[in-house]
Design an enzyme around this catalytic site. Structure first.
Site, PDB file in Angstrom:
ATOM      1  N   VAL A   1       0.844  -1.024   0.027  1.00 29.51           N
ATOM      2  CA  VAL A   1      -0.096   0.138  -0.006  1.00 29.51           C
ATOM      3  C   VAL A   1       0.834   1.274   0.103  1.00 29.51           C
ATOM      4  O   VAL A   1       0.637   2.101  -0.869  1.00 29.51           O
ATOM      5  CB  VAL A   1      -0.957   0.092   1.269  1.00 29.51           C
ATOM      6  CG1 VAL A   1      -1.767   1.383   1.284  1.00 29.51           C
ATOM      7  CG2 VAL A   1      -2.035  -1.306   1.229  1.00 29.51           C
TER       8      VAL A   1
ATOM      9  N   GLY B   1      -0.531   0.665  -5.194  1.00 24.92           N
ATOM     10  CA  GLY B   1      -0.206   1.528  -4.027  1.00 24.92           C
ATOM     11  C   GLY B   1      -1.231   2.762  -4.280  1.00 24.92           C
ATOM     12  O   GLY B   1      -1.599   2.930  -5.072  1.00 24.92           O
ATOM     13  N   HIS B   2      -1.088   3.386  -3.132  1.00 22.17           N
ATOM     14  CA  HIS B   2      -1.911   4.591  -3.022  1.00 22.17           C
ATOM     15  C   HIS B   2      -1.496   5.503  -3.793  1.00 22.17           C
ATOM     16  O   HIS B   2      -2.372   6.264  -4.428  1.00 22.17           O
ATOM     17  CB  HIS B   2      -1.970   5.232  -1.488  1.00 22.17           C
ATOM     18  CG  HIS B   2      -2.543   4.466  -0.476  1.00 22.17           C
ATOM     19  ND1 HIS B   2      -3.693   3.993  -0.693  1.00 22.17           N
ATOM     20  CD2 HIS B   2      -2.476   4.163   0.679  1.00 22.17           C
ATOM     21  CE1 HIS B   2      -4.253   3.144   0.211  1.00 22.17           C
ATOM     22  NE2 HIS B   2      -3.460   3.466   1.264  1.00 22.17           N
ATOM     23  N   LEU B   3      -0.275   5.873  -4.085  1.00 24.85           N
ATOM     24  CA  LEU B   3       0.470   6.704  -5.016  1.00 24.85           C
ATOM     25  C   LEU B   3      -0.060   6.537  -6.355  1.00 24.85           C
ATOM     26  O   LEU B   3      -0.567   7.815  -7.004  1.00 24.85           O
ATOM     27  CB  LEU B   3       1.880   7.122  -4.961  1.00 24.85           C
ATOM     28  CG  LEU B   3       2.478   8.157  -5.484  1.00 24.85           C
ATOM     29  CD1 LEU B   3       2.058   9.537  -4.633  1.00 24.85           C
ATOM     30  CD2 LEU B   3       3.915   7.894  -5.766  1.00 24.85           C
TER      31      LEU B   3
END
Lengths: 145, 878
Positions: free
Chosen positions: B341, B524-526
């Protein structure tokens, strides 16, 4: 515009903001005093001569609107500029209806504030002039009668 | 006193005023002028703010509720000021405007007041009782998990949610919202460093506040329920489950904090930390850029028994980068899923077909050099992995297939692709930790596909490899970010280069041209946020921070997995889709649209129309326009009617009498003027002198040669338009009047057949300086008049004026510049007023227009170069 030095009272419960503003206005050749509450402001006005008050709207204790009401009641010639961090249309209009000269929002440019102060002072001195004139006329009239 | 009043009223406007009253009248003039000036200032400020509102509605500049509130308040205050001062100028005459003002202001207030809908009366809701209908109490994240557990019957750790009611309880108990709003208003949102400080301050404020007793009790009691299911002293995870997270097309990926492996005694503190993360830099700039109102986000917080994960990760039930790809994508790492994440480890990647039984289509096992595990007491620790285990697949094929089956079930249940976080517990059970809708993108080139072999400019390739985290091509200077402080200086349009794909770098994405990282995954969040903002992103590129040099211009081809030196226009051209306007359609944007309806539109256009009345003002702009027109008239007539020698209108004298009359409002003359005339040398008005300089700089060559048709057009209009008949002219329009003070000038003039007004305030206060110009009419036929209006406004635009053409009228404004600049602009206007007279006659074609433009521009340039300095008196007066 050529403006003579006049006297300003700043009322704000945020000590840091107050201190900086007092300093910066003093640099601009004004007579400035700062107090931290509406109560203190009213007290100060009873003993010192002040032309324009800059009043924070939201303060613990007496709030700005109440302070404005009392200032206008007891010192009708003093001009009041409201200055606030909480933008509120309702409060702005209420303040102006109560006779505030203007309503400014933080953050504001120091020069903007200075212009407003000068305009408020000019309004006040024009009113003083008018009243003086009226008195003279009335006195002249009385003397003639 | 009575005798005094009687004296005043009896005096009227007659001549022969005793000397003392002259002084009184002088004061009256001063007072009136002061009100007029205050009105003009407020008028100027109100118009400026309205323009700013319009800009916000057109452009892509992000703004928040603080902007809307401040703008509405500033406009209201200024419009009120205008009304008040107009009523001072003409006591009792315009009282009705106060009612109009009140009505409009109430309309705006109604729009602005947020209807808070709080549903439910529970501070805490157990997961066992939650389902997707409770999203407005526990946030969509916890509502979904409740659904997964209670309806789909997949394994979810026991837990509960602190509801949005709980959040409001906390905020109200500490009176936090008002203080937070105040701090936001006082900050310049465009400045990263200020935003950073603001974010830190607010978060501290929240963390230092206390959790009210009833809320504390509810939370701890719910925790004891978890203990009953998962064992005494069980550690928990706390995550945000904010309301408003699932608003149209917004992901909020990784904007908020999560706390893992928290012991009972620290639950309350962790709770506050998560609430505080509503004001993390990333979350604040995300909301700002997406137009999400602060008050629309309430932080519900999910609390669940901690899964001591052997392995974990994120899976997508479809390929987020390609809408046509139906296979399931699994990312997995050793230990807690955290490192997938937050992008700190490049995970193993499995692709599994969605048919039953599924088939593993690809298996990409990476070197995973670290993992996160739970400490026995509290918190998580990072372990470096060396040797064999780092290179082994983190899940078995069976587990991958089981995960894929779960993904398909969830997708079928929800009827759309899902983004799922999971963990394998030490009991071997796969737990689901999060499940939410997945945004898919249209891919033009399937991810990973190489560009055609032998692609020409291979020499310019700096880096190759990695994976597409967000498709597209972007170009800009390299900016390497290593620590938070670097983020504050991130330049607009740069390529963000970082070692890890940390969620907190998201705050820079709205300004980044592209992203390149060494670590991280598409899950992932980015990556999520990059896709949302349409910023091309290439992750997992080895040695990117070493190979790319700070400041070098590069082109990132996220689809082709390459970074090129310099700017590769061919690649960029193929991908030149405009960035989507992320504000449009957002709650904040819609709010601005609604309030602007009561402010910006102008309905009272024509002052000569019978509709031009106070009662017809329906917007603040109407009031502004109406008051301005009336104030000028009031000041004008007052000045004209007071026949005392000092102030009455005087004819301008410059060698000979000019066809201009002057009304001195205050300090517009240097000394005493004559009874009838005032000499040009005696004028003190800065703006008038500047205007006059332009008017007289270049001698007028007489009317331009007219084609026969043009001349006919003039005659025709003159016979059909009664306003052009000299006998019908109103007094105000008949002569050319200057109203002046030292810093003010208003010129209403009629040259030939057109009517123009210039108004200017020019002095030592740049922020109050302005010039406004209106130009209308003409004697030629309509198309020619329109062409001339367009012509005049195009020239003025070149010199920095904002212009608008409505039918055959041109409007122009400029403001906020220092004195010299304003004087030059006035000279340009002065020149144009004189030299465009009757231009409409030759406006037969665009070619003729262009012909004339070059002559005019060259004249203006000579004026600006100062070739005509010195006041002149034109030889032939009009």
């Amino acid at each position: 515009m050529q403006v003579d030095a006049f006297s300003v009272l700043l009322v704000d419960d945020e000590p840091e903001f107050l201190e900086t503003l007092v300093k910066r206005l003093k640099k601009r050749k004004l007579t400035v005093h700062g107090v931290k509450s509406g109560e203190e402001a009213l007290q100060w006005l009873t003993k010192e001569s002040v032309d324009v008050v800059v009043l924070d709207v939201k303060m613990p204790g007496m709030d700005g609107i109440e302070a404005l009401r009392q200032i206008k009641q007891n010192h009708p010639l003093v001009e009041v500029i409201m200055l606030t961090g909480h933008a509120s249309m309702e409060v702005a209009i209420e303040g102006m209806e109560l006779g505030a000269f203007d309503y400014l929002m933080k953050p504001m440019d120091i020069d903007e504030l200075l212009y407003k102060l000068q305009d408020a002072y000019q309004k006040q001195s024009l009113r003083r002039q008018k009243i003086k004139k009226m008195k003279e006329v009335v006195e002249a009239g009385d003397a003639g009668n | 006193m009575l005798s005094f009043l009687r004296k005043i009223f009896a005096r009227g406007d007659h001549e022969a005023i005793p000397p003392m009253d002259v002084e009184e009248l002088r004061t009256t003039f001063k007072v009136r002028y002061h009100h007029f000036k205050l009105l003009l200032n407020a008028n100027n400020k109100a118009l400026e703010m309205m323009t700013e509102m319009e800009h916000a509605l057109h452009g892509n500049r992000p703004f928040g509720m603080a902007f809307i509130k401040a703008a509405c308040t500033a406009i209201s205050a200024n419009v009120f000021h205008i009304v008040k001062n107009l009523n001072e100028l003409a006591p009792g005459k315009y009282e009705e405007l106060y009612d109009r003002f009140k009505e409009i202001q109430e309309n705006i207030s109604r729009e602005l007041s947020v209807r808070e809908h709080r549903i439910g009366d529970k501070l805490v809701i157990p997961l066992a009782e939650a389902d997707k209908d409770m999203a407005d109490q526990v946030g969509s994240k916890m509502a979904n998990l409740g659904e997964v557990r209670n309806r789909i019957h997949l394994p979810v750790p026991p837990g509960f949610a602190v509801s949005s009611l709980g959040y409001h309880r906390f905020m109200e108990h500490n009176k936090l919202q008002v203080e937070i709003d105040r701090r936001i208003q006082a900050t310049v949102a465009e400045r990263m460093d200020e935003l950073f400080r603001l974010s830190a301050d607010i978060q501290q404020l929240i963390i230092r506040s206390e959790v009210p007793a009833d809320l504390e009790e509810a939370i701890m009691e719910a925790y004891r329920e978890i203990e009953k299911q998962a064992g005494a002293g069980v550690r928990v995870s706390l995550r945000s489950s904010a309301l408003g997270e699932d608003m149209a097309g917004t992901s909020f990926a990784g904007q908020y904090r999560s706390e893992l492996n928290v012991s009972a005694e620290h639950i309350l503190h962790a709770y506050k930390e998560i609430l505080a993360s509503k004001y993390s830099l990333a979350a604040m700039s995300y909301r700002l850029n997406r137009g999400i109102r602060d008050e629309d986000v309430s932080m519900s917080v999910g609390c669940m028994a901690m899964v001591n994960a052997v392995a974990g990760g994120v899976m997508y039930s479809r390929n987020p980068m390609d809408i046509r790809d139906t296979s399931i994508l699994i990312n997995s790492v050793w230990g807690l899923p955290k490192s997938v994440v937050d992008g700190s480890v490049t995970p193993d990647a499995f692709t599994v077909s969605r048919d039953d039984p599924g088939e593993i289509l690809s298996r990409d096992v990476r070197v995973k050099d670290r993992k996160f595990v739970c400490y026995p007491d509290e918190g998580v620790c990072r372990l470096d992995l060396t040797g064999e285990s780092s290179e082994l697949p983190s899940i078995t094929d069976e587990q991958a297939l089981e995960l894929a089956r779960m993904a398909v079930r969830l997708e079928e249940y929800y009827g759309g692709p899902q983004d799922i976080e999971w963990a394998v517990g030490d009991d071997g059970i796969i737990y689901l930790l999060q499940c939410r809708p997945l945004q898919q993108m249209e891919s033009t080139r399937p991810p990973g596909e190489q560009p055609p072999a032998g692609s020409d400019d291979s020499a310019a390739i700096i880096l190759a490899g990695g994976m597409t985290a967000s498709p597209g091509v972007g170009c800009g200077p390299v900016y390497i970010v290593r620590k938070d402080m670097d983020a504050l200086q991130f330049p607009e349009g740069a390529v963000l280069v970082a070692s890890q794909s940390l969620p907190r770098w998201a705050s820079m994405l709205s300004r980044a041209a592209a992203v390149v990282t060494e670590q991280g995954s598409v899950a992932g969040h980015l990556a999520n946020v990059a896709r949302e903002f349409s910023v091309p992103a290439l992750f997992g590129v080895l040695h990117a921070t070493q190979q790319l040099k700070q400041g070098d211009l590069v082109t990132v081809d996220a689809d082709g997995l390459k970074v090129y030196e310099g700017r590769i226009d061919a690649l960029l051209a193929a991908r030149s889709e405009p960035k989507k306007n992320l504000m449009a359609g957002s709650p904040v944007y819609e709010m601005l649209e609604k309030v602007a309806e009561h402010i910006v539109p102008l309905n009272l256009l024509d002052p000569d129309s019978t509709e031009f009345r106070a009662r017809n003002c329906t917007t603040f702009h109407d009031i502004t326009r109406f008051c301005h027109e009336k104030s000028v008239q009031e000041v004008f007539s007052f000045g004209k009617e007071h026949h005392f020698s000092e102030r009455s209108s005087k004819q301008l004298f410059c060698k000979v009498p000019m066809q201009f009359w002057i009304i001195n409002l205050d300090d517009g003359f240097k000394g005493e003027a004559g009874r009838k005339y005032v000499q040009l040398d005696n004028i003190a008005s800065i703006p008038m002198l500047a205007l006059w300089e332009g008017m007289t700089a270049v001698p007028w060559g007489g009317p331009p040669p007219v084609d026969t048709k043009g001349f006919m057009a003039v005659l025709m209009q003159a016979t059909t338009n009664p306003a052009l008949d000299p006998t019908m002219k109103s007094d105000y329009a008949a002569r050319n009047y200057f109203m002046i003070s030292r810093n003010f000038c208003n010129l209403s003039s009629r040259f030939g057949f057109h009517f123009s007004t210039v108004e200017a305030l020019v002095g030592e206060r740049p922020s109050e300086n302005y010039i406004s110009f209106q130009f209308k009419g003409g004697a030629a036929d309509y198309p020619r008049r329109v062409r001339r209006a367009v012509f005049v406004s195009s020239i003025l635009q070149d010199y920095g004026f904002r212009t608008e053409v409505k039918e055959d009228a041109a409007f122009a404004r400029i403001e906020g510049h220092e004195e010299k600049f304003m004087r030059e602009r006035l000279a340009i206007l002065g020149y144009l007023i004189i030299h465009t007279r009757q231009l409409d006659m030759i406006m037969s074609s665009n070619a003729a227009v262009n012909n004339h433009k070059s002559k005019i521009v060259s004249d203006i340039e000579s004026i600006l170069r100062g070739e005509y300095t010195g006041k002149k008196c034109p030889t032939g007066s009009n």
